[in-house]
Scaffold this motif. Structure first.
Motif, short mmCIF file in Angstrom:
data_model
loop_
_atom_site.label_atom_id
_atom_site.label_comp_id
_atom_site.label_asym_id
_atom_site.label_seq_id
_atom_site.Cartn_x
_atom_site.Cartn_y
_atom_site.Cartn_z
N ALA A 243 19.51 -7.93 -7.68
CA ALA A 243 18.10 -7.53 -7.61
C ALA A 243 17.90 -6.07 -7.95
CB ALA A 243 17.56 -7.82 -6.21
N GLY A 244 18.99 -5.30 -8.23
CA GLY A 244 18.84 -3.92 -8.64
C GLY A 244 19.12 -2.88 -7.57
N TYR A 245 19.69 -3.28 -6.43
CA TYR A 245 19.96 -2.35 -5.34
C TYR A 245 21.45 -2.01 -5.27
CZ TYR A 245 15.45 -4.15 -3.60
OH TYR A 245 14.16 -4.53 -3.48
N HIS B 182 18.04 -0.56 6.39
CA HIS B 182 17.16 0.42 5.75
C HIS B 182 16.99 0.07 4.27
CE1 HIS B 182 19.07 3.47 8.80
NE2 HIS B 182 18.41 2.49 9.39
N ASP B 183 15.78 0.27 3.79
CA ASP B 183 15.57 0.19 2.34
C ASP B 183 14.77 1.42 1.92
OD1 ASP B 183 12.64 -0.29 2.25
OD2 ASP B 183 13.13 -2.22 3.17
N GLU B 184 14.63 1.61 0.61
CA GLU B 184 13.93 2.79 0.09
C GLU B 184 12.70 2.38 -0.69
OE1 GLU B 184 16.85 4.91 -2.13
OE2 GLU B 184 18.10 5.32 -0.39
N GLY B 185 12.07 1.29 -0.26
CA GLY B 185 10.89 0.77 -0.94
C GLY B 185 9.61 1.46 -0.49
N PRO B 186 8.47 0.80 -0.71
CA PRO B 186 7.17 1.41 -0.38
C PRO B 186 6.91 1.50 1.12
CG PRO B 186 6.87 -0.83 -1.19
CD PRO B 186 8.32 -0.50 -1.40
N GLY B 187 7.66 0.80 1.94
CA GLY B 187 7.46 0.85 3.39
C GLY B 187 6.32 -0.01 3.87
N ILE B 188 6.11 0.01 5.18
CA ILE B 188 5.06 -0.79 5.82
C ILE B 188 4.10 0.17 6.50
CG2 ILE B 188 4.55 -2.58 7.53
CD1 ILE B 188 7.37 -3.64 7.14
N PRO B 189 2.80 0.11 6.20
CA PRO B 189 1.83 1.00 6.85
C PRO B 189 1.85 0.82 8.38
CG PRO B 189 0.83 -0.12 4.98
CD PRO B 189 2.15 -0.77 5.21
N LEU B 190 1.52 1.89 9.10
CA LEU B 190 1.55 1.86 10.56
C LEU B 190 0.65 0.77 11.12
CD1 LEU B 190 1.53 5.68 11.45
CD2 LEU B 190 3.39 4.05 11.78
N GLY C 150 11.41 -2.78 -3.26
CA GLY C 150 11.01 -2.09 -4.47
C GLY C 150 11.92 -2.31 -5.66
N GLY C 151 13.03 -3.02 -5.50
CA GLY C 151 13.91 -3.34 -6.62
C GLY C 151 14.80 -2.19 -7.04
N SER C 152 14.92 -1.14 -6.25
CA SER C 152 15.79 -0.02 -6.60
C SER C 152 16.18 0.71 -5.31
CB SER C 152 15.09 0.95 -7.56
OG SER C 152 13.94 1.51 -6.93
N GLY C 153 17.14 1.64 -5.47
CA GLY C 153 17.59 2.40 -4.31
C GLY C 153 18.73 1.70 -3.59
N THR C 154 18.94 2.10 -2.34
CA THR C 154 20.07 1.59 -1.55
C THR C 154 19.56 0.86 -0.33
OG1 THR C 154 21.44 3.44 -2.25
CG2 THR C 154 22.14 2.23 -0.29
N ILE C 155 20.12 -0.30 -0.07
CA ILE C 155 19.90 -1.03 1.19
C ILE C 155 21.09 -0.75 2.08
CG2 ILE C 155 19.69 -3.29 2.27
CD1 ILE C 155 18.23 -4.26 -0.20
N THR C 156 20.81 -0.23 3.28
CA THR C 156 21.88 0.18 4.19
C THR C 156 21.88 -0.72 5.42
OG1 THR C 156 21.65 2.48 3.49
CG2 THR C 156 22.81 2.08 5.56
N VAL C 157 23.08 -1.20 5.77
CA VAL C 157 23.28 -1.96 7.01
C VAL C 157 24.05 -1.06 7.96
CG1 VAL C 157 24.24 -4.02 8.06
CG2 VAL C 157 23.28 -4.13 5.74
N LEU D 81 11.05 1.27 12.78
CA LEU D 81 11.22 2.65 13.22
C LEU D 81 10.29 3.59 12.46
CD1 LEU D 81 15.13 2.73 13.44
CD2 LEU D 81 13.48 2.08 15.21
N ASN D 82 9.92 4.66 13.16
CA ASN D 82 9.08 5.70 12.55
C ASN D 82 9.96 6.87 12.12
OD1 ASN D 82 6.67 4.30 13.10
ND2 ASN D 82 6.63 5.09 15.18
N GLY D 83 9.63 7.50 11.01
CA GLY D 83 10.38 8.65 10.53
C GLY D 83 9.82 9.17 9.21
N ARG D 84 10.38 10.26 8.75
CA ARG D 84 9.90 10.87 7.50
C ARG D 84 10.61 10.31 6.27
NH1 ARG D 84 9.45 17.33 9.13
NH2 ARG D 84 7.92 17.05 10.84
N TRP D 85 11.46 9.34 6.47
CA TRP D 85 12.17 8.76 5.33
C TRP D 85 11.25 7.88 4.49
CZ3 TRP D 85 13.99 7.87 10.48
CH2 TRP D 85 13.39 6.76 11.09
N ASN D 86 11.76 7.53 3.32
CA ASN D 86 11.07 6.58 2.46
C ASN D 86 11.54 5.17 2.78
OD1 ASN D 86 9.66 8.61 1.05
ND2 ASN D 86 11.39 8.92 -0.35
N GLY D 87 10.65 4.21 2.65
CA GLY D 87 11.05 2.82 2.85
C GLY D 87 10.86 2.38 4.29
#
Length: 491
Positions: free
Chosen positions: A354-356, A410-418, A392-399, A459-465
């Protein structure tokens, strides 16, 4: 409009008991007052006080005759009772009179006992002569005066002797009728003075004792309400006990039990329908997959196979969701690090395709959790699949696995709004309507976590995804058989 607060049964009973007691006291006092009016009693307390005041003011002059000294007590008493009169007679026959003495008393008492109906005879405290009672009675022998007592000497009294003589005289008009204009206010004041202490004492006693009695009486109902508060979707077949419930409330509890039974039956019917439907879907899906594989290789056939795969995954999720309602079976101690490592390896080809990139960050030691392995594997698989579909089809998925029993993806996609982070866990809710997901993965994962006493949080944070954390209960003891990997591989 302000919503009215529910009434407390305890304090309703307290207030009504106090009012009832007050009303009963008023009625009781009214009956006693009526009896007094009919009996025409006389209050002799003031008369006795007059005799004592006169006695303290008596003296003798130089000739030895009785005289009345103007003492301060006598002066004050006359101001309160200006109509006071008296007749004093000594042992030598000397008589002193003052005031408007009625004719019957003018002789100082000679022959008076023959005309009275009743009289009480008492003596000084140190005088051992016993108290006696005198009565003029109409008998078959005519009018006879009887003087009687229950003892010959006060030395025979070994206990407590109490003589009560209560008489009340009311102000009267010249024609002999009661002067209610003067008597009425006094009676009202006397009634309040007599009732108020009794009402206060009884009210305080009621306030102290009634809440305890009511709480004790409603203890069974409170315990039943506490059990009702523990009923949820996992133990909906529970029936509330009625043994300790008050008889008046028992029909309500029984109706609640019947409602629970109906709800449970309807819920089971719905689950059976969904399970049967999911099973029935698997056969035509398998036929479609077989026919799609026979088609010529082109973009249209690949899209068709992808849609069939999505449909198959949806049917499997429906089956998994229904299986949770019958999630019994023993738990086992599993190394969460190894379980996550194996699942990450299983999903690595899908992520790469899928591109990750896929990264695995284990804890520095084994993390033993007490779980049902197949259910937790399904939850983690849904979280990984969700990250692949919406990352988002790119970046790194972390377990990531930490030492506290937490597994994060963790993913680096568009994220989920609060504002959407709770709704995404609802069944069939999709953040993006055109998404290829079915909206059951996160809901299924949360239910599995809840059944294990854990939870899932975004989780909340300043990261992307999106960072999702699955928290599982740590094993209390490693004595159980330890599994080092999933019970069944998921791809």
């Amino acid at each position: 409009m302000r919503k009215p607060r529910p009434r407390s049964l305890q304090w309703v009973l307290v207030r009504r008991l106090i009012i009832l007691q007050a009303v009963m006291l008023v009625v009781f006092l009214g009956l006693i007052t009526l009896v007094f009016f009919v009996a025409q009693p006389r209050l002799v307390v003031d008369n006795e006080a007059a005799a004592l005041v006169v006695g303290e003011a008596l003296g003798r002059d130089a000739a030895g005759q009785l005289v009345l000294r103007d003492t301060e007590e006598l002066t004050n008493f006359r101001k309160s009772f200006p109509n006071m009169w008296f007749v004093a007679r000594d042992e030598k026959g000397g008589v002193l009179k003052q005031g408007n003495v009625p004719a019957v008393y003018a002789s100082g008492g000679d022959g008076l006992l023959k005309s009275v109906d009743r009289a009480a005879l008492t003596f000084a405290q140190l005088d051992l002569r016993p108290a006696a009672s005198y009565a003029n009675l109409e008998t078959s022998a005519g009018r006879v005066g009887v003087l009687a007592s229950t003892m010959s000497s006060r030395e025979e009294n070994t206990g407590v002797e109490a003589n009560i003589d209560l008489q009340i005289d009311l102000a009267r008009n010249p024609d002999g009728t009661t002067n209610w204009v003067r008597v009425g206010p006094i009676l009202v004041i006397l009634t309040i003075i007599m009732l108020l202490p009794i009402i206060i004492v009884m009210g305080v006693t009621t306030l102290v004792t009634t809440p305890a009695v009511v709480r004790r009486s409603l203890a069974g109902l409170v315990a039943t309400a506490r059990e009702a508060g523990n009923i949820d979707i996992d133990n909906r077949a529970v029936q509330l006990p009625t043994e300790r419930v008050p008889q008046e409330v028992a029909p309500l509890v029984q109706a609640f039990n019947r409602a629970l039974a109906r709800l449970g039956e309807g819920y089971d019917k719905r689950n059976r329908f969904l399970t049967d439907a999911a099973h029935e879907l698997r056969t035509p899906i398998a036929i479609l997959r077989t026919r799609a594989e026979l088609l010529r290789e082109d973009p249209e056939s690949r899209r068709l196979q992808k849609d069939i795969e999505r449909l198959s995954h949806l049917a499997q999720q429906l089956l998994d969701r229904q299986v949770l309602d019958h999630a019994a079976g023993p738990r086992e101690v599993v190394d969460l690090v190894e379980l996550a490592r194996t699942l990450a390896a299983d999903f690595a080809p899908l992520a790469l395709e899928a591109g990750y990139d896929l990264s695995f960050e284990p804890a520095g030691r084994p993390v033993l959790v007490d779980i049902r392995s197949q259910q937790v594997e399904r939850a983690v698989a849904n979280l990984l699949r969700n990250a692949i579909e919406h990352g988002g089809g790119s970046g790194t998925i972390t377990v990531l696995v930490d030492g506290e029993g937490g597994l994060e993806i963790h993913d680096e996609g568009p994220g989920i709004p609060l504002e959407e982070r709770e709704r995404v866990f609802e069944p069939f809710y999709r953040l993006r309507p055109r998404s290829s997901g079915a909206g059951l993965g996160l809901n299924l994962a949360r239910e599995i976590a809840r059944l294990h006493g854990g939870r899932i949080d975004i989780l909340n944070g300043r990261w992307n995804g999106t960072h999702i954390r699955l928290q599982l209960p740590l094993a209390e003891t490693p004595a159980k058989k330890i599994r080092s990997g999933p019970a069944a591989r998921t791809s």
